[in-house]
Write a protein that holds these residues in place. Structure first.
Motif, PDB file in Angstrom:
ATOM      1  N   GLN B 356      12.956  -1.228  -7.746  1.00 55.24           N
ATOM      2  CA  GLN B 356      12.492  -2.463  -7.125  1.00 55.24           C
ATOM      3  C   GLN B 356      13.095  -2.660  -5.732  1.00 55.24           C
ATOM      4  N   LEU B 367       6.116  -8.434   5.366  1.00 53.06           N
ATOM      5  CA  LEU B 367       6.106  -9.884   5.586  1.00 53.06           C
ATOM      6  C   LEU B 367       6.482 -10.224   7.025  1.00 53.06           C
ATOM      7  N   ARG B 368       7.432  -9.478   7.550  1.00 57.61           N
ATOM      8  CA  ARG B 368       7.874  -9.735   8.922  1.00 57.61           C
ATOM      9  C   ARG B 368       6.793  -9.365   9.940  1.00 57.61           C
ATOM     10  N   GLY B 370       3.737 -10.022   9.262  1.00 59.17           N
ATOM     11  CA  GLY B 370       2.664 -10.982   9.002  1.00 59.17           C
ATOM     12  C   GLY B 370       1.535 -10.413   8.160  1.00 59.17           C
ATOM     13  N   LEU B 372       0.216 -10.072   4.902  1.00 57.62           N
ATOM     14  CA  LEU B 372       0.420 -10.641   3.566  1.00 57.62           C
ATOM     15  C   LEU B 372       0.028  -9.662   2.463  1.00 57.62           C
ATOM     16  N   ALA B 375       2.514  -7.094   2.026  1.00 57.67           N
ATOM     17  CA  ALA B 375       3.753  -7.647   1.479  1.00 57.67           C
ATOM     18  C   ALA B 375       3.663  -7.792  -0.030  1.00 57.67           C
ATOM     19  N   ILE B 376       2.485  -8.114  -0.511  1.00 54.02           N
ATOM     20  CA  ILE B 376       2.320  -8.349  -1.950  1.00 54.02           C
ATOM     21  C   ILE B 376       2.159  -7.034  -2.714  1.00 54.02           C
ATOM     22  N   VAL B 379       5.183  -5.293  -4.428  1.00 51.98           N
ATOM     23  CA  VAL B 379       5.724  -6.166  -5.475  1.00 51.98           C
ATOM     24  C   VAL B 379       4.808  -6.145  -6.688  1.00 51.98           C
ATOM     25  N   ILE B 382       5.208  -2.911  -8.709  1.00 49.59           N
ATOM     26  CA  ILE B 382       6.381  -2.925  -9.601  1.00 49.59           C
ATOM     27  C   ILE B 382       6.114  -3.832 -10.799  1.00 49.59           C
ATOM     28  N   ARG B 383       5.514  -4.988 -10.518  1.00 49.36           N
ATOM     29  CA  ARG B 383       5.252  -5.948 -11.595  1.00 49.36           C
ATOM     30  C   ARG B 383       4.342  -5.349 -12.659  1.00 49.36           C
ATOM     31  N   MET B 385       4.154  -2.348 -13.580  1.00 47.94           N
ATOM     32  CA  MET B 385       4.785  -1.285 -14.385  1.00 47.94           C
ATOM     33  C   MET B 385       5.545  -1.921 -15.531  1.00 47.94           C
ATOM     34  N   ARG B 386       5.021  -1.808 -16.694  1.00 42.42           N
ATOM     35  CA  ARG B 386       5.683  -2.422 -17.857  1.00 42.42           C
ATOM     36  C   ARG B 386       6.629  -1.402 -18.469  1.00 42.42           C
ATOM     37  N   GLY B 389      11.922  -3.451 -18.621  1.00 39.19           N
ATOM     38  CA  GLY B 389      13.164  -3.666 -17.887  1.00 39.19           C
ATOM     39  C   GLY B 389      13.986  -2.412 -17.641  1.00 39.19           C
ATOM     40  N   ARG B 391      14.381   0.234 -15.621  1.00 37.88           N
ATOM     41  CA  ARG B 391      13.964   0.785 -14.337  1.00 37.88           C
ATOM     42  C   ARG B 391      15.089   1.624 -13.763  1.00 37.88           C
ATOM     43  N   TRP B 396      21.127  -0.280  -7.812  1.00 36.92           N
ATOM     44  CA  TRP B 396      21.968  -0.962  -8.794  1.00 36.92           C
ATOM     45  C   TRP B 396      23.301  -0.249  -9.003  1.00 36.92           C
TER      46      TRP B 396
END
Lengths: 52, 418
Positions: B356, B367-368, B370, B372, B375-376, B379, B382-383, B385-386, B389, B391, B396
């Protein structure tokens, strides 16, 4: 609101919604063992003992 | 509230979870008997195994530690020469004790050398710390050493202090033993011992234990690349947001403060260690990557990119490459090279597709600009990908430094013990 500002807000809302919907992203708390120092009026005090 | 009352939390935790073996003895061994048990334990100990001897010495009551370490230190002198023996005294030594120590030393030296035996003993004491610290903590609480200054240690997370503790005596004694070899600066095992014990401490985030450990290691081996690297990693950890947040939020009694440098000072010290490694030779790639990351912290993006370019041209370890790309994204972004930054972000994401940290970095970068949708997208990827937890994200593990591979490092070091 500028275009960039609007984009920030939208993404913030979308990401927040994502977190609420499903805990897919991880954040981790961890335990860390660090030194502590005894001070008196801001000056380190030597000879701290377990009995203090 | 005193440190002692804070320690009550630890008492409850340890007692509640305690399954420590009881070593009930009608009469505790005298110091000479203790010495003989120690010599036998060091000889029989299988490195890396929590055996009975490890548990016995881990549970040594606080009041018995000083008499034991005094006679063990005196005995180590008999392994060397009359000069060193003469400098090491113990209170009220009897003639019988002296003769017995000479006999024990002579017997050992028939089959081993003083240095080889000190290596074994240092490994034994490292194992006492690494494998049975729970018993030592319990002994600390049941019968603390009286009247001796004890630097305080706290275990904290998310601003909560969970427990207090003392420095591990066995690790400190192991350091004395490893420093007692003929020439620690030229003794490869001394370096391996310091690195093995340091990565254990890093992995467990026992940073308060690690600090004096590495100070002594650096004094003994000032040019040891791994000791310098572990020092750099320690100060990077001190300077990281996670430790700074823990330290600043910790609720401690009045007059007690975490003894941790501020982020800027810690990062500066960390950078100094990595710079020394990089200056000494170009082959330590991860030191170069970490030095580059710290250069970003001080806004030196061009200098940082020199480090990342050099690292990326020679690194072959996937995690090191990931870090180099991840940080190069930030450096290129700082230089205003947005396309190059995106390239590094995508390269990082390819190396670890479920990480992540790369996805969020790419998202923030988009995002920087502009954009959008851009930017999404990472994310959302990753979201979607089930993985329940689970990962694999090297970020980390970043602040663990070489502690990311602690067991392999410890096994490799201990396997050389004769």
């Amino acid at each position: 609101m500028t275009r960039l500002g609007l984009a920030f807000s939208l993404v913030a809302i979308l990401v927040a919604g994502t977190f609420a919907e499903q805990a897919t992203f991880s954040s981790r708390a961890f335990v860390v063992r660090v030194d502590v120092l005894a001070t008196e009026k801001g000056i380190p005090v030597s000879g701290l003992t377990a009995a203090d | 509230m005193s440190l002692k009352s804070l320690g009550g939390v630890l008492v409850l935790l340890v007692v509640a979870g305690g399954s420590a073996p009881m070593r009930a003895q009608a009469k505790p061994p005298n110091r000479l008997e203790r010495l003989e048990r120690w010599i036998a334990a060091v000889g029989a100990h299988r490195p890396g195994v929590r055996d009975e001897a490890v548990e016995e010495f881990a549970a040594l009551p606080g009041a018995d530690r000083e008499p034991f370490t005094q006679i063990a230190w005196r005995f180590a002198g008999f392994l060397h020469d009359p000069v060193r023996v003469g400098r090491r005294t113990i209170p009220r030594e009897s003639g019988n004790e002296r003769v017995r120590m000479q006999e024990l030393a002579a017997a050992l030296l028939k089959t081993t050398t003083d240095t080889a035996w000190l290596h074994r003993a240092a490994v034994f004491h490292a194992d006492v710390m690494m494998l049975a610290a729970d018993l030592t903590q319990q002994a600390d609480l049941e019968a603390p050493e009286r009247g001796r200054p004890t630097p305080g240690l706290v275990n904290a997370s998310d601003g909560e202090v969970h427990s207090t503790g003392d420095r591990n005596w066995s690790l400190a004694f192991g350091r004395r033993l490893i420093a007692d070899v003929a020439a620690p600066e030229r003794d490869d095992f001394a370096g391996a011992w310091f690195h093995a014990t340091s990565v254990f401490l890093l992995e467990n985030r026992w940073l308060g234990e690690l600090r004096p450990h590495l100070v002594e290691g650096e004094q003994l081996r000032p040019t040891d690349q791994w000791i310098l690297f572990d020092q750099g990693t320690l100060f990077e950890a001190f300077g990281g947001n996670a430790v700074q947040a823990v330290v600043q939020g910790a609720k401690l009694p009045a007059g007690i403060h975490p003894d941790v440098p501020g982020a800027a000072a810690a990062n500066e010290q960390a950078a100094g260690y990595f710079r020394r490694i990089v200056s000494a030779g170009p082959s330590f790639i991860e030191a170069r990557v970490r030095y580059g990351r710290l250069l970003i912290e001080s806004g030196r993006y061009d200098d940082a990119m020199l480090q990342f370019d050099a690292a990326l041209s020679t690194a072959n370890d996937r995690e090191t490459l990931y870090f180099a790309h991840l940080f190069a994204l930030r450096a290129e972004q700082g230089r205003g090279h947005i396309d190059a930054a995106f390239e590094h972000g995508r390269a990082a994401a390819q190396l670890f597709p479920t990480a992540q940290s790369a996805a969020i970095a790419l998202s923030q970068l988009a995002l920087r600009t502009g954009d959008l949708a851009a930017a999404i997208a990472p994310v959302e990827t990753i979201r979607a990908m089930r993985t329940d937890g689970l990962r694999d994200d090297p970020w980390w593990r970043y602040y663990l430094g070489a502690g990311r591979a602690s067991q392999a490092i410890i096994d490799a070091a201990w396997s050389t013990v004769k």
